[in-house]
Design an enzyme around this catalytic site. Structure first.
Site, PDB file in Angstrom:
ATOM      1  N   GLY A  47     -49.873 -73.624  31.109  1.00  0.00           N
ATOM      2  CA  GLY A  47     -50.702 -73.190  29.987  1.00  0.00           C
ATOM      3  C   GLY A  47     -50.814 -71.669  30.032  1.00  0.00           C
ATOM      4  O   GLY A  47     -49.794 -70.999  29.954  1.00  0.00           O
ATOM      5  N   SER A 114     -45.053 -72.387  35.972  1.00  0.00           N
ATOM      6  CA  SER A 114     -45.326 -71.612  34.765  1.00  0.00           C
ATOM      7  C   SER A 114     -46.660 -70.885  34.955  1.00  0.00           C
ATOM      8  O   SER A 114     -46.835 -70.197  35.962  1.00  0.00           O
ATOM      9  CB  SER A 114     -45.309 -72.539  33.554  1.00  0.00           C
ATOM     10  OG  SER A 114     -45.312 -71.817  32.358  1.00  0.00           O
ATOM     11  N   TRP A 115     -47.629 -71.016  34.016  1.00  0.00           N
ATOM     12  CA  TRP A 115     -48.955 -70.451  34.274  1.00  0.00           C
ATOM     13  C   TRP A 115     -49.508 -70.984  35.584  1.00  0.00           C
ATOM     14  O   TRP A 115     -50.243 -70.280  36.296  1.00  0.00           O
ATOM     15  CB  TRP A 115     -49.911 -70.759  33.126  1.00  0.00           C
ATOM     16  CG  TRP A 115     -51.348 -70.732  33.555  1.00  0.00           C
ATOM     17  CD1 TRP A 115     -52.168 -71.803  33.764  1.00  0.00           C
ATOM     18  CD2 TRP A 115     -52.124 -69.573  33.892  1.00  0.00           C
ATOM     19  NE1 TRP A 115     -53.408 -71.397  34.199  1.00  0.00           N
ATOM     20  CE2 TRP A 115     -53.409 -70.025  34.286  1.00  0.00           C
ATOM     21  CE3 TRP A 115     -51.860 -68.203  33.899  1.00  0.00           C
ATOM     22  CZ2 TRP A 115     -54.424 -69.160  34.671  1.00  0.00           C
ATOM     23  CZ3 TRP A 115     -52.868 -67.343  34.293  1.00  0.00           C
ATOM     24  CH2 TRP A 115     -54.132 -67.805  34.672  1.00  0.00           C
ATOM     25  N   ASP A 269     -34.331 -69.680  31.984  1.00  0.00           N
ATOM     26  CA  ASP A 269     -35.737 -69.824  31.620  1.00  0.00           C
ATOM     27  C   ASP A 269     -36.056 -68.759  30.568  1.00  0.00           C
ATOM     28  O   ASP A 269     -36.030 -67.570  30.866  1.00  0.00           O
ATOM     29  CB  ASP A 269     -36.584 -69.633  32.884  1.00  0.00           C
ATOM     30  CG  ASP A 269     -38.062 -69.912  32.665  1.00  0.00           C
ATOM     31  OD1 ASP A 269     -38.565 -69.615  31.575  1.00  0.00           O
ATOM     32  OD2 ASP A 269     -38.707 -70.404  33.610  1.00  0.00           O
ATOM     33  N   HIS A 297     -36.842 -73.784  31.603  1.00  0.00           N
ATOM     34  CA  HIS A 297     -38.172 -73.546  32.173  1.00  0.00           C
ATOM     35  C   HIS A 297     -38.873 -74.808  32.669  1.00  0.00           C
ATOM     36  O   HIS A 297     -39.645 -74.756  33.619  1.00  0.00           O
ATOM     37  CB  HIS A 297     -39.038 -72.867  31.100  1.00  0.00           C
ATOM     38  CG  HIS A 297     -40.447 -72.592  31.515  1.00  0.00           C
ATOM     39  ND1 HIS A 297     -40.763 -71.632  32.456  1.00  0.00           N
ATOM     40  CD2 HIS A 297     -41.631 -73.141  31.122  1.00  0.00           C
ATOM     41  CE1 HIS A 297     -42.083 -71.596  32.619  1.00  0.00           C
ATOM     42  NE2 HIS A 297     -42.634 -72.508  31.817  1.00  0.00           N
TER      43      HIS A 297
END
Length: 318
Positions: A47, A114-115, A269, A297
């Site tokens: 996120g 990711s986040w 990515d 990703h």
């Protein structure tokens, strides 16, 4: 070890779950699955503003791990939904500590993508003594260059068709600052404009995170309720650069040197250029580094998933 690509473990259900009052009016949903008393692990979702999924439990051998999943402030099953109040990187780092203390773990394996990799690095650099191992993929260090690559100019050149849909809700005069223009709509009182902007923001991400189109991955990004929480919170974090100094996570990577780790990143990515995973590898050479060819990703891409599951297996002694 076999050359066969590893995949997710079979589906499992939580053995415990609940809501943790973390203060500031926020209640955070958490769940534990696998084996109580097994190797402690916490999963940090992407996120910001995303949510956990039952599939995330399956990144760990349930016979060996005591797996904590939780929905970060304002998203998933946490409440109040889509709230931006008292919702920063450092609030989330404190929440992770509250969850660790609640579970009674001295330290745990931290897994984030990711986040989630941003948050995992921020947590591990602030509390290195609480991290037994660190598994991160889709590295995002939240520098200005990374944000502009995805939301201003860069990925726009690779996906001109999808970019056209992303800029559509924003008048041409405001397109010099896409994150700022989106923020006006996402925090405004016009519900119709908010949902339109949220869906455009959310679908831009959902449709650019895999190397090849994958409706199973991108589908949830087109759901109104998910999109509003996701877009509002993500934009809120990114406009504020995560409340971190520019380059802070790489600057402070020396604090990770005593933590066994694995870094996994897709060569292609789009949201998170490989350059930043490489920079983390150079700053934290003690960690294993896997740059996956033919991958984008998403954690679900076969080469990425293979290395993630091999990492959790190995850290559990398999």
């Amino acid at each position: 070890m076999s050359d066969e690509l590893r995949g997710l473990y079979p589906e499992i259900e939580p053995f415990d779950s609940g809501m943790l009052d973390v203060g500031d009016g926020h209640q955070v949903y958490w769940e534990r699955s696998g084996t109580k008393g097994g190797k402690p692990a916490v999963f940090l979702h992407g996120g910001p503003g995303g949510a956990t999924s039952p599939k995330h439990r399956r990144l760990f051998d349930p016979k060996l791990y005591d797996i904590m999943l939780f929905d970060q402030r304002g998203c998933g099953r946490s409440v109040p939904n889509a709230s931006l109040d008292a919702n920063t990187t450092w609030h989330l780092v404190a929440d992770i500590e509250r969850l660790r203390e609640m579970a009674g773990h001295d330290k745990w394996l931290v897994f984030g993508g990711s986040w989630g990799s941003t948050l995992a690095l921020a947590y591990a650099e602030r509390h290195p003594e609480r991290v037994s191992e660190l598994v991160v993929r889709g590295i995002y260090t939240l520098t200005r260059a990374e944000l502009e690559w995805y939301y201003q100019f860069g990925v726009s050149e690779m996906f001109p068709d999808k970019w056209e849909r992303f800029v559509a809700p924003i008048p041409e005069a405001e397109r010099g600052d896409m994150m700022g223009a989106y923020r006006k709509r996402l925090v405004g009182d016009d519900r119709k404009a908010k949902v339109e902007a949220a869906l455009a923001w959310s679908l831009w991400e959902g449709e650019t995170i895999t190397l090849l189109p994958d409706p199973d991955t991108s589908g949830k990004f087109g759901e109104d309720d998910f999109a509003v929480a996701f877009a509002r919170i993500e934009n809120h974090y990114f406009v504020h650069a995560g409340w971190m100094d520019e380059g802070q996570l790489i600057r402070d990577a020396h604090k990770l040197h005593d933590i066994p780790g694995v870094i996994v990143h897709g060569r292609y990515d789009m949201p998170c250029p490989a350059k930043y995973a490489w920079a983390l590898h150079k700053a934290w050479p003690q960690a294993e580094f896997h740059l996956i060819e033919g991958a984008g990703h998403a954690y679900s891409e076969p080469g990425i998933l293979n290395q993630l599951v091999r990492a959790t297996d190995r850290f559990a002694g398999k």
